[in-house]
Design an enzyme around this catalytic site. Structure first.
Site, mmCIF file in Angstrom:
data_model
loop_
_atom_site.group_PDB
_atom_site.id
_atom_site.type_symbol
_atom_site.label_atom_id
_atom_site.label_comp_id
_atom_site.label_asym_id
_atom_site.label_seq_id
_atom_site.Cartn_x
_atom_site.Cartn_y
_atom_site.Cartn_z
ATOM 1 N N GLN A 97 0.565 -38.279 3.584
ATOM 2 C CA GLN A 97 1.091 -39.396 4.361
ATOM 3 C C GLN A 97 1.966 -40.276 3.469
ATOM 4 O O GLN A 97 2.630 -41.177 3.949
ATOM 5 C CB GLN A 97 -0.053 -40.278 4.868
ATOM 6 C CG GLN A 97 -0.994 -39.620 5.836
ATOM 7 C CD GLN A 97 -2.214 -40.515 6.061
ATOM 8 O OE1 GLN A 97 -3.329 -40.119 5.774
ATOM 9 N NE2 GLN A 97 -2.008 -41.716 6.549
ATOM 10 N N HIS A 115 5.311 -38.267 6.505
ATOM 11 C CA HIS A 115 5.934 -39.565 6.836
ATOM 12 C C HIS A 115 7.276 -39.752 6.129
ATOM 13 O O HIS A 115 7.818 -40.848 6.134
ATOM 14 C CB HIS A 115 5.002 -40.722 6.467
ATOM 15 C CG HIS A 115 3.796 -40.825 7.364
ATOM 16 N ND1 HIS A 115 2.794 -41.747 7.175
ATOM 17 C CD2 HIS A 115 3.429 -40.113 8.462
ATOM 18 C CE1 HIS A 115 1.861 -41.602 8.116
ATOM 19 N NE2 HIS A 115 2.226 -40.601 8.898
ATOM 20 N N CYS A 126 23.760 -36.617 12.293
ATOM 21 C CA CYS A 126 23.688 -35.151 12.114
ATOM 22 C C CYS A 126 22.448 -34.687 11.346
ATOM 23 O O CYS A 126 22.301 -33.500 11.077
ATOM 24 C CB CYS A 126 24.958 -34.629 11.443
ATOM 25 S SG CYS A 126 25.058 -34.952 9.672
ATOM 26 N N PRO A 209 -13.419 -43.967 -1.797
ATOM 27 C CA PRO A 209 -14.413 -44.978 -2.181
ATOM 28 C C PRO A 209 -15.100 -45.581 -0.955
ATOM 29 O O PRO A 209 -16.213 -46.084 -1.037
ATOM 30 C CB PRO A 209 -13.611 -46.033 -2.937
ATOM 31 C CG PRO A 209 -12.183 -45.717 -2.734
ATOM 32 C CD PRO A 209 -12.048 -44.359 -2.127
HETATM 33 ZN ZN LIG Z 1 25.973 -36.996 9.232
#
Ligand SMILES: [Zn+2]
Length: 237
Positions: A97, A115, A126, A209
């Protein structure tokens, strides 16, 4: 618990690793979402959205460059290095993540950054991905089509990019061990990948933890900092 986890890992062929903010917190990376996450009075939820970028792309870019500096100055810790070492002994896949780039810098190559990545920009027109280091300051333009570049980060309100979770789920279905490190349990997608591994017969190890959503169905909970426990579990150089 450590011995049981070690045995499971020792007998495993395929290992799925899922990491969250906890492993990077030990390298000094703040979560940005939690307490003290304010930047110039803004919360992450005010900036990490498509709406914020549409409103003020220059502001969002300044925030990300500030975060990128923090990430680039941080160093991978023994936990990151241990995870990278798994690739030498197992057929492993890492789903993270974290966007800070510490896993690739530690040597992990078989990884999916679900992420995104703080060092990468993406064209809004594009989808070309470009290292931010190669782009101009301000709001950079796409080197291919001159479209507006944005940070290649999954923002609040956005859905996972096509294919990213599928790779993890496919691997989870065949994994012997699923090692989950430093997830809060607030993010549900990595938890569901770990759950899928569990249902498919994997031995699930939670390194944390604190208790997480994963702890409740894990076969072993290694309670403590991953920078200490992962070298003990996986072995150090
Ligand atoms: Zn582009």
């Amino acid at each position: 618990m450590l011995e049981a986890a070690r045995q499971a890992l020792g007998g495993a062929t395929r290992v799925l690793v899922v990491t969250g903010a906890g492993i990077s917190a030990e390298s000094g990376i703040p979560t940005f979402r939690g307490e003290g996450g304010l930047w110039e009075g803004f919360r992450a939820q005010d900036l990490a959205t498509p709406q914020a970028f549409a409103r003020d792309p220059e502001l969002v870019w300044r925030w990300y460059r500030w975060r990128r500096d923090i990430c680039n100055r941080a160093q991978p810790n023994p936990g990151h290095l241990a995870v990278a070492r798994l690739e030498q002994t197992h057929d492993s896949l890492l789903l993270t993540q974290n966007v800070d780039g510490l896993h690739p810098r530690a040597g992990s190559e078989r990884l999916v950054e679900i992420h995104g990545n703080i060092d990468t920009a993406r064209c809004t027109a594009c989808w070309t991905l470009t290292p931010i280091a190669e782009l101009d300051d301000g709001v950079p333009r796409c080197p291919r089509c001159a479209g507006t570049m944005r940070p290649h980060i999954l923002w609040f309100g956005e859905t996972y990019w096509e294919g990213t979770l599928d790779v993890g789920l496919a691997f989870a279905g065949r994994a012997d061990v699923c090692l989950v490190v430093g997830t809060s349990g607030m993010v549900t997608a990595p938890t569901s990948v770990a759950m899928h591994a569990k249902r498919s017969g994997a031995f699930v190890i939670d390194v944390n933890p604190n208790t997480s959503e994963v702890t409740r169905f894990a076969d072993a909970w290694l309670k403590g900092p991953s920078g200490e426990l992962l070298p003990e579990l996986i072995g150090a150089d």
